[in-house]
Write a protein that holds these residues in place. Structure first.
Motif, mmCIF file in Angstrom:
data_model
loop_
_atom_site.group_PDB
_atom_site.id
_atom_site.type_symbol
_atom_site.label_atom_id
_atom_site.label_comp_id
_atom_site.label_asym_id
_atom_site.label_seq_id
_atom_site.Cartn_x
_atom_site.Cartn_y
_atom_site.Cartn_z
ATOM 1 N N ASP A 43 -11.406 -4.114 10.039
ATOM 2 C CA ASP A 43 -9.993 -5.646 9.266
ATOM 3 C C ASP A 43 -10.991 -5.841 8.394
ATOM 4 O O ASP A 43 -10.992 -6.032 6.253
ATOM 5 C CB ASP A 43 -10.028 -6.573 10.170
ATOM 6 C CG ASP A 43 -8.530 -6.929 10.771
ATOM 7 O OD1 ASP A 43 -7.946 -6.074 10.642
ATOM 8 O OD2 ASP A 43 -9.056 -7.435 11.472
ATOM 9 N N VAL A 44 -12.686 -5.447 8.556
ATOM 10 C CA VAL A 44 -13.669 -5.822 7.704
ATOM 11 C C VAL A 44 -13.660 -5.271 5.861
ATOM 12 O O VAL A 44 -13.689 -4.962 5.241
ATOM 13 C CB VAL A 44 -15.217 -6.404 7.456
ATOM 14 C CG1 VAL A 44 -15.655 -5.794 6.384
ATOM 15 C CG2 VAL A 44 -15.121 -7.696 8.860
ATOM 16 N N MET A 45 -13.449 -3.492 6.676
ATOM 17 C CA MET A 45 -13.422 -2.548 5.665
ATOM 18 C C MET A 45 -11.608 -2.343 5.037
ATOM 19 O O MET A 45 -11.947 -2.046 3.843
ATOM 20 C CB MET A 45 -13.179 -1.259 6.617
ATOM 21 C CG MET A 45 -14.939 -0.672 6.843
ATOM 22 S SD MET A 45 -14.948 0.562 8.363
ATOM 23 C CE MET A 45 -13.707 2.323 7.634
ATOM 24 N N MET A 46 -10.551 -2.587 5.840
ATOM 25 C CA MET A 46 -9.852 -3.022 5.123
ATOM 26 C C MET A 46 -9.380 -3.910 3.710
ATOM 27 O O MET A 46 -8.597 -4.045 2.995
ATOM 28 C CB MET A 46 -8.394 -3.032 5.560
ATOM 29 C CG MET A 46 -8.159 -1.237 6.339
ATOM 30 S SD MET A 46 -6.794 -1.666 8.208
ATOM 31 C CE MET A 46 -5.943 -2.583 7.409
ATOM 32 N N ARG A 75 -11.191 -13.930 2.645
ATOM 33 C CA ARG A 75 -9.907 -13.810 1.755
ATOM 34 C C ARG A 75 -8.382 -13.256 2.032
ATOM 35 O O ARG A 75 -7.453 -13.505 1.634
ATOM 36 C CB ARG A 75 -10.860 -13.703 0.471
ATOM 37 C CG ARG A 75 -11.287 -14.781 -0.193
ATOM 38 C CD ARG A 75 -11.853 -13.360 -2.000
ATOM 39 N NE ARG A 75 -11.079 -13.729 -2.926
ATOM 40 C CZ ARG A 75 -10.967 -12.222 -3.635
ATOM 41 N NH1 ARG A 75 -11.682 -11.833 -3.222
ATOM 42 N NH2 ARG A 75 -9.956 -12.200 -4.451
ATOM 43 N N SER A 76 -8.400 -11.846 2.337
ATOM 44 C CA SER A 76 -7.610 -11.157 2.933
ATOM 45 C C SER A 76 -6.884 -11.895 3.545
ATOM 46 O O SER A 76 -7.436 -12.440 5.255
ATOM 47 C CB SER A 76 -8.411 -10.267 3.709
ATOM 48 O OG SER A 76 -7.288 -9.002 4.297
ATOM 49 N N ASP A 77 -5.181 -11.465 3.647
ATOM 50 C CA ASP A 77 -4.787 -12.332 3.937
ATOM 51 C C ASP A 77 -3.935 -11.880 5.885
ATOM 52 O O ASP A 77 -3.512 -12.009 6.171
ATOM 53 C CB ASP A 77 -3.745 -12.913 3.342
ATOM 54 C CG ASP A 77 -3.701 -14.247 2.437
ATOM 55 O OD1 ASP A 77 -4.135 -14.986 2.805
ATOM 56 O OD2 ASP A 77 -3.610 -13.867 1.507
ATOM 57 N N PHE A 78 -4.278 -10.592 5.491
ATOM 58 C CA PHE A 78 -3.508 -9.602 6.803
ATOM 59 C C PHE A 78 -5.132 -8.883 7.728
ATOM 60 O O PHE A 78 -5.995 -8.019 7.241
ATOM 61 C CB PHE A 78 -3.365 -8.547 6.064
ATOM 62 C CG PHE A 78 -2.565 -7.645 7.234
ATOM 63 C CD1 PHE A 78 -1.299 -8.149 8.173
ATOM 64 C CD2 PHE A 78 -2.918 -6.252 7.896
ATOM 65 C CE1 PHE A 78 -0.179 -7.145 8.739
ATOM 66 C CE2 PHE A 78 -2.844 -5.543 8.526
ATOM 67 C CZ PHE A 78 -1.586 -6.513 9.909
ATOM 68 N N HIS A 79 -5.033 -9.249 8.863
ATOM 69 C CA HIS A 79 -6.351 -8.908 9.106
ATOM 70 C C HIS A 79 -5.672 -8.323 11.001
ATOM 71 O O HIS A 79 -4.809 -9.108 11.918
ATOM 72 C CB HIS A 79 -7.476 -10.002 10.386
ATOM 73 C CG HIS A 79 -8.084 -11.003 9.111
ATOM 74 N ND1 HIS A 79 -7.930 -12.025 9.312
ATOM 75 C CD2 HIS A 79 -8.124 -10.145 7.761
ATOM 76 C CE1 HIS A 79 -8.867 -12.323 8.426
ATOM 77 N NE2 HIS A 79 -9.116 -11.213 7.400
ATOM 78 N N VAL A 80 -5.988 -7.690 11.550
ATOM 79 C CA VAL A 80 -4.805 -6.386 12.617
ATOM 80 C C VAL A 80 -5.420 -7.521 13.801
ATOM 81 O O VAL A 80 -4.936 -7.291 14.453
ATOM 82 C CB VAL A 80 -5.717 -5.193 12.785
ATOM 83 C CG1 VAL A 80 -4.898 -4.198 14.254
ATOM 84 C CG2 VAL A 80 -5.136 -3.875 11.127
ATOM 85 N N LEU A 81 -7.107 -7.518 14.159
ATOM 86 C CA LEU A 81 -7.529 -8.439 15.096
ATOM 87 C C LEU A 81 -6.678 -9.677 15.717
ATOM 88 O O LEU A 81 -6.559 -10.544 16.488
ATOM 89 C CB LEU A 81 -8.532 -8.914 14.945
ATOM 90 C CG LEU A 81 -9.411 -9.625 16.149
ATOM 91 C CD1 LEU A 81 -9.559 -8.263 17.079
ATOM 92 C CD2 LEU A 81 -10.837 -10.017 15.597
ATOM 93 N N ASP A 82 -6.368 -11.005 14.177
ATOM 94 C CA ASP A 82 -5.736 -11.235 14.145
ATOM 95 C C ASP A 82 -4.103 -11.805 15.213
ATOM 96 O O ASP A 82 -3.049 -12.065 15.994
ATOM 97 C CB ASP A 82 -5.817 -12.823 13.319
ATOM 98 C CG ASP A 82 -6.349 -13.472 12.633
ATOM 99 O OD1 ASP A 82 -7.324 -13.267 14.015
ATOM 100 O OD2 ASP A 82 -6.601 -13.990 11.633
#
Ligand SMILES: [Zn+2]
Length: 329
Positions: free
Chosen positions: A13-16, A309-316
């Motif tokens: 997620d951090v990398m993306m 800031r990113s609104d898309f997190h795989v983990l979530d």
């Protein structure tokens, strides 16, 4: 979910995050950020006088402000939030918890960039010039040769206790003077410093209970006392009755929310890592439980900010799916 898998997905997620930010427009929201002690530099952290906590230094804090300015964020005060933020923008609110003297180091940066900050003060620590228990546990534990892991475990246990029980535990272990601060690294503000700080146009002072009480560890009378007495003490010291609260360690319950409403506290902040989306952040029911991100000085700052800031997190997404599956079983 196993913590190793969770960490691996978090890394993805951090990398993306930068990629997602460049491809998808960021949603308008209020991002609230948490800071505690503000260390001068790495050397001050390494003196082992105070718990390193998030290890945030003055230069890191400066870069944090610069980053958000460069990304077009508007910095807001709690009064701005309570007045209602126009929904067509992105906002940052800076908060410092506990009432450390070293928070004064943020002032030149706040002034340079003209950005407000909210400082949540544990009232009795300022009144009594008393060191914070986690700094005592860290400083004395290190002196006694305890490992970081052992100190961490002890902290975890102490977080389940009331302030009286924590004091009794540490005093019986390290002696009656262990709560005397060592110096400017670990001491709270004095009442005079707090009073002066409160007059600054960029600073707003909020409630952080009387004794840094993790509120769910207390009965109803204890919760009432911790919040209401802090209102009285802070009003005496800063000249106004706080309208904001940060629940120590982000922990609250229904009783705490009820007391806040009775005390006319209008804005409460947790440590739930999430944005506050429009229109949620100006709905009265949510204003007492605003989400807040934590910044870590020992991790790459830009990556953290991009991630938040990113609104898309795989983990979530995975957590959400697991929740739905569990609900079906
Ligand atoms: Zn705190």
């Amino acid at each position: 979910m196993k913590s190793t898998i969770r960490k691996a997905i978090h890394q993805v997620d951090v990398m993306m995050a930068p990629l997602i930010l460049s491809a998808v427009k960021e949603q308008n929201a209020l991002n609230t950020y948490l800071f505690h002690a503000l260390f001068r530099d790495r050397q001050e952290i390494e003196q082992q006088i105070a718990d390193p906590q998030q290890q945030v230094t003055v230069p890191i804090f400066r870069r944090f402000v610069e980053y958000h300015k460069s990304k077009g964020y508007k910095f807001v005060s709690p009064v701005d939030v309570l007045n209602g933020l126009p929904p067509n923008d992105r906002y940052v609110m800076i908060t410092f918890d506990d009432g450390y003297y070293n928070n004064l180091r943020a002032l030149p940066i706040l002034e340079e960039f003209n950005v407000p900050a909210l400082i949540f003060v544990s009232a009795n620590h300022v009144l009594k010039n008393k060191a914070f228990w986690w700094d005592v546990a860290y400083r004395e534990g290190k002196k006694a040769g305890m490992s970081d892991a052992a100190i961490g475990l002890e902290k975890k246990h102490l977080l389940t206790l009331t302030d009286d029980a924590i004091d009794a535990y540490l005093i019986s272990k390290y002696g009656p003077d262990c709560f005397t601060p060592v110096g400017d690294t670990d001491r709270p503000l004095t009442p005079t410093e707090l009073n002066k700080l409160a007059q600054h146009p960029l600073i707003h002072i909020g409630n952080h209970t009387c004794d840094h009480a993790v509120l769910p560890n207390y009965d109803a009378a204890g919760i009432k006392e911790q919040i209401s007495k802090a209102q009285d003490i802070l009003e005496d010291m800063v000249g106004y009755r706080p309208i904001t609260i940060a629940y120590p360690c982000g922990e609250f319950n229904e009783t705490a929310l009820k007391v806040c409403r009775e005390e006319d506290i209008k804005l409460g902040i947790t440590v739930e890592h999430a944005k506050n989306f429009n229109p949620d952040f100006y709905e009265p029911t949510n204003l007492l439980t605003l989400n807040r991100f934590t910044i870590w000085g020992n991790e790459d700052l830009i990556s953290q900010c991009d991630f938040y800031r990113s609104d898309f997190h795989v983990l979530d997404k995975m957590k959400g799916m697991l929740k739905k599956l569990k609900a079906k079983v």
